[in-house]
Design a protein around this motif. Structure first.
Motif, short mmCIF file in Angstrom:
data_model
loop_
_atom_site.label_atom_id
_atom_site.label_comp_id
_atom_site.label_asym_id
_atom_site.label_seq_id
_atom_site.Cartn_x
_atom_site.Cartn_y
_atom_site.Cartn_z
N LEU A 1 -2.85 -5.52 -0.81
CA LEU A 1 -1.56 -6.22 -0.81
C LEU A 1 -0.41 -5.27 -0.54
CD1 LEU A 1 -2.13 -8.68 -3.79
CD2 LEU A 1 -1.74 -9.33 -1.40
N ASP A 2 -0.50 -4.05 -1.08
CA ASP A 2 0.57 -3.07 -0.92
C ASP A 2 0.62 -2.51 0.51
OD1 ASP A 2 2.69 -1.38 -1.90
OD2 ASP A 2 1.26 0.27 -1.89
N GLU A 3 -0.54 -2.28 1.10
CA GLU A 3 -0.59 -1.60 2.39
C GLU A 3 -0.59 -2.53 3.60
OE1 GLU A 3 -3.95 1.03 2.22
OE2 GLU A 3 -2.93 2.42 0.87
N ARG A 4 -0.84 -3.83 3.38
CA ARG A 4 -0.84 -4.72 4.54
C ARG A 4 0.57 -4.80 5.09
NH1 ARG A 4 0.98 -9.90 4.20
NH2 ARG A 4 -0.34 -10.68 5.86
N ALA A 5 0.65 -4.91 6.39
CA ALA A 5 1.97 -5.02 7.02
C ALA A 5 2.67 -6.26 6.46
CB ALA A 5 1.80 -5.13 8.53
N GLY A 6 3.98 -6.21 6.40
CA GLY A 6 4.73 -7.36 5.91
C GLY A 6 4.53 -8.57 6.81
#
Length: 174
Positions: free
Chosen positions: A49-54
């Motif tokens: 969730l933190d590293e996925r692109a916005g």
């Protein structure tokens, strides 16, 4: 940008949602008709969730919230390309207390309306296990039609089951 339906709010998901997502993904009843993948730790889910692109045109992930603010599921429009104007949709409600109360139908309509109006999609597609009658009922109710059948592509309780491919064009949303 959040999207609002009659019963739900769709909002961006983040690290704070990792525990709910992890719990849902480890609930056999919730995952019954989905491709589960491999078990992950809460830390791995939080990292994803933190590293996925916005959220952007090609991939939009929304948490589904009920009016009281409880996160009850997720919906995702992904694989969109401007050249084709087509995206794939994935949805599920992880909080079983909210099943059968219209939240999934409202979330589907809201996500599709977002796709057609904000993303300027011309078509939204999905696949559904042919035995998942509850999901098929919702998909048909909002206007999706069967476009094909994928034979023996989903394994459930030791048996191979077919999936429908379904599509919804912009003018067909009900």
């Amino acid at each position: 940008m959040d999207a609002y339906g009659e019963q739900v709010r769709l909002r961006a998901m983040g690290v704070a949602d990792a525990e709910s997502l992890w719990r849902w993904n480890h609930d056999a009843e919730v995952m019954r008709w989905m491709d589960e993948g491999y078990a992950e730790t809460i830390g791995q889910v939080a990292k994803w969730l933190d590293e996925r692109a916005g959220n952007a045109y090609g991939d939009v992930l929304f948490g589904i919230e009920e009016p009281g603010g409880t996160l009850i599921g997720l919906v995702r429009l992904h694989g969109a390309e401007p050249e084709t104007g087509v995206a794939d949709l994935d949805i599920y409600l992880g909080e079983k207390d909210f099943w059968g109360k219209g939240y999934a139908t409202d979330a589907m309509r809201t996500a599709c309306r977002y796709g057609f109006e904000k993303m300027r999609l011309r078509k939204i597609t999905l696949t559904a296990v042919v035995e998942n009658e509850a999901a098929l009922h919702i998909y048909r109710k909002v206007g999706f039609v069967e476009e094909g059948r994928l034979r023996q592509v989903f394994r459930h309780e030791g048996q191979w089951i077919d999936k429908f491919t379904m599509g919804l064009l912009a003018g067909e949303l009900r």
